[in-house]
Design a protein around this motif. Structure first.
Motif, PDB file in Angstrom:
ATOM      1  N   GLU A   1       0.800  -1.223   0.000  1.00  0.00           N
ATOM      2  CA  GLU A   1       0.000   0.000   0.000  1.00  0.00           C
ATOM      3  C   GLU A   1       0.836   1.278   0.000  1.00  0.00           C
ATOM      4  O   GLU A   1       0.300   2.379   0.000  1.00  0.00           O
ATOM      5  CB  GLU A   1      -1.016   0.017   1.131  1.00  0.00           C
ATOM      6  CG  GLU A   1      -0.438  -0.153   2.508  1.00  0.00           C
ATOM      7  CD  GLU A   1      -0.515  -1.582   3.007  1.00  0.00           C
ATOM      8  OE1 GLU A   1      -0.222  -2.520   2.246  1.00  0.00           O
ATOM      9  OE2 GLU A   1      -0.852  -1.755   4.188  1.00  0.00           O
ATOM     10  N   SER A   2       2.157   1.144  -0.069  1.00  0.00           N
ATOM     11  CA  SER A   2       3.026   2.311  -0.227  1.00  0.00           C
ATOM     12  C   SER A   2       3.207   2.672  -1.699  1.00  0.00           C
ATOM     13  O   SER A   2       3.859   3.663  -2.014  1.00  0.00           O
ATOM     14  CB  SER A   2       4.398   2.023   0.393  1.00  0.00           C
ATOM     15  OG  SER A   2       4.283   1.719   1.758  1.00  0.00           O
ATOM     16  N   ASN A   3       2.640   1.892  -2.589  1.00  0.00           N
ATOM     17  CA  ASN A   3       2.808   2.100  -4.023  1.00  0.00           C
ATOM     18  C   ASN A   3       1.836   3.154  -4.550  1.00  0.00           C
ATOM     19  O   ASN A   3       0.874   3.541  -3.879  1.00  0.00           O
ATOM     20  CB  ASN A   3       2.635   0.777  -4.771  1.00  0.00           C
ATOM     21  CG  ASN A   3       3.440   0.733  -6.056  1.00  0.00           C
ATOM     22  OD1 ASN A   3       4.040   1.721  -6.473  1.00  0.00           O
ATOM     23  ND2 ASN A   3       3.457  -0.422  -6.699  1.00  0.00           N
ATOM     24  N   PHE A   4       2.058   3.567  -5.776  1.00  0.00           N
ATOM     25  CA  PHE A   4       1.312   4.674  -6.388  1.00  0.00           C
ATOM     26  C   PHE A   4      -0.175   4.396  -6.577  1.00  0.00           C
ATOM     27  O   PHE A   4      -0.969   5.332  -6.652  1.00  0.00           O
ATOM     28  CB  PHE A   4       1.928   5.031  -7.750  1.00  0.00           C
ATOM     29  CG  PHE A   4       1.687   3.992  -8.801  1.00  0.00           C
ATOM     30  CD1 PHE A   4       0.590   4.072  -9.634  1.00  0.00           C
ATOM     31  CD2 PHE A   4       2.563   2.924  -8.955  1.00  0.00           C
ATOM     32  CE1 PHE A   4       0.354   3.107 -10.602  1.00  0.00           C
ATOM     33  CE2 PHE A   4       2.347   1.957  -9.911  1.00  0.00           C
ATOM     34  CZ  PHE A   4       1.232   2.048 -10.741  1.00  0.00           C
ATOM     35  N   ASP A   5      -0.567   3.144  -6.670  1.00  0.00           N
ATOM     36  CA  ASP A   5      -1.962   2.841  -6.982  1.00  0.00           C
ATOM     37  C   ASP A   5      -2.862   2.760  -5.750  1.00  0.00           C
ATOM     38  O   ASP A   5      -4.051   2.453  -5.865  1.00  0.00           O
ATOM     39  CB  ASP A   5      -2.069   1.559  -7.812  1.00  0.00           C
ATOM     40  CG  ASP A   5      -1.395   0.360  -7.183  1.00  0.00           C
ATOM     41  OD1 ASP A   5      -0.567   0.526  -6.273  1.00  0.00           O
ATOM     42  OD2 ASP A   5      -1.690  -0.763  -7.624  1.00  0.00           O
ATOM     43  N   TYR A   6      -2.341   3.099  -4.592  1.00  0.00           N
ATOM     44  CA  TYR A   6      -3.175   3.198  -3.385  1.00  0.00           C
ATOM     45  C   TYR A   6      -3.579   4.659  -3.243  1.00  0.00           C
ATOM     46  O   TYR A   6      -2.792   5.493  -2.817  1.00  0.00           O
ATOM     47  CB  TYR A   6      -2.429   2.666  -2.156  1.00  0.00           C
ATOM     48  CG  TYR A   6      -2.506   1.158  -2.112  1.00  0.00           C
ATOM     49  CD1 TYR A   6      -3.407   0.516  -1.280  1.00  0.00           C
ATOM     50  CD2 TYR A   6      -1.726   0.382  -2.955  1.00  0.00           C
ATOM     51  CE1 TYR A   6      -3.516  -0.860  -1.264  1.00  0.00           C
ATOM     52  CE2 TYR A   6      -1.825  -0.996  -2.955  1.00  0.00           C
ATOM     53  CZ  TYR A   6      -2.720  -1.610  -2.112  1.00  0.00           C
ATOM     54  OH  TYR A   6      -2.833  -2.975  -2.114  1.00  0.00           O
ATOM     55  N   VAL A   7      -4.802   4.951  -3.634  1.00  0.00           N
ATOM     56  CA  VAL A   7      -5.256   6.335  -3.808  1.00  0.00           C
ATOM     57  C   VAL A   7      -6.367   6.746  -2.853  1.00  0.00           C
ATOM     58  O   VAL A   7      -6.948   7.809  -3.004  1.00  0.00           O
ATOM     59  CB  VAL A   7      -5.712   6.568  -5.269  1.00  0.00           C
ATOM     60  CG1 VAL A   7      -4.550   6.397  -6.226  1.00  0.00           C
ATOM     61  CG2 VAL A   7      -6.858   5.635  -5.630  1.00  0.00           C
ATOM     62  N   GLY A   8      -6.662   5.918  -1.874  1.00  0.00           N
ATOM     63  CA  GLY A   8      -7.767   6.185  -0.962  1.00  0.00           C
ATOM     64  C   GLY A   8      -8.935   5.283  -1.295  1.00  0.00           C
ATOM     65  O   GLY A   8      -8.934   4.576  -2.305  1.00  0.00           O
ATOM     66  N   GLU A   9      -9.959   5.319  -0.420  1.00  0.00           N
ATOM     67  CA  GLU A   9     -11.134   4.488  -0.669  1.00  0.00           C
ATOM     68  C   GLU A   9     -12.385   5.240  -0.232  1.00  0.00           C
ATOM     69  O   GLU A   9     -12.312   6.204   0.534  1.00  0.00           O
ATOM     70  CB  GLU A   9     -11.023   3.146   0.051  1.00  0.00           C
ATOM     71  CG  GLU A   9     -11.057   3.250   1.559  1.00  0.00           C
ATOM     72  CD  GLU A   9     -10.864   1.901   2.249  1.00  0.00           C
ATOM     73  OE1 GLU A   9     -10.566   0.909   1.576  1.00  0.00           O
ATOM     74  OE2 GLU A   9     -10.998   1.862   3.473  1.00  0.00           O
ATOM     75  N   GLY A  10     -13.522   4.786  -0.716  1.00  0.00           N
ATOM     76  CA  GLY A  10     -14.782   5.430  -0.367  1.00  0.00           C
ATOM     77  C   GLY A  10     -14.755   6.899  -0.764  1.00  0.00           C
ATOM     78  O   GLY A  10     -14.260   7.253  -1.831  1.00  0.00           O
TER      79      GLY A  10
END
Length: 105
Positions: free
Chosen positions: A83-92
């Motif tokens: 989850e430190s990668n670029f594609d973890y952008v938040g949720e909800g």
């Protein structure tokens, strides 16, 4: 604006981590949201390590934009979290309010 060192960005709400006991920036941001009625906060985390606990604290909160630039080395650099990668952008409702800039060789 506050320039805080150490950031405490590894400390979870109920658990110390990575030599961090208190997540100073998360505590300050949550206090400002609650007591000052702010609806927009920007946290810029510029550190060699990803501040996973700060990311977790606001991952679904659209009032806080968390921006982190950190070494990632394709997941091999501590804290070695996907989850430190670029594609973890938040949720909800917080989707798009989490920005990771992982640096790889």
């Amino acid at each position: 604006m506050a320039i805080i060192r150490p950031p405490g960005h590894h400390a979870m709400e109920h658990k110390a981590c990575g030599f961090c006991y208190f997540n100073n920036v998360a505590i300050a941001a949550k206090y400002a949201l609650k007591h000052y009625g702010l609806n927009r906060i920007l946290i810029v985390d510029w550190d060699v390590h990803h501040g996973q606990a700060t990311q977790y604290a606001f991952y679904d909160d659209p009032r806080v934009l968390y921006f982190s630039i950190h070494l990632y080395e394709h997941g091999a650099f501590w804290p070695e979290l996907r989850e430190s990668n670029f594609d973890y952008v938040g949720e909800g409702s917080g989707k798009g309010f989490n920005i990771n800039v992982p640096l790889n060789k």
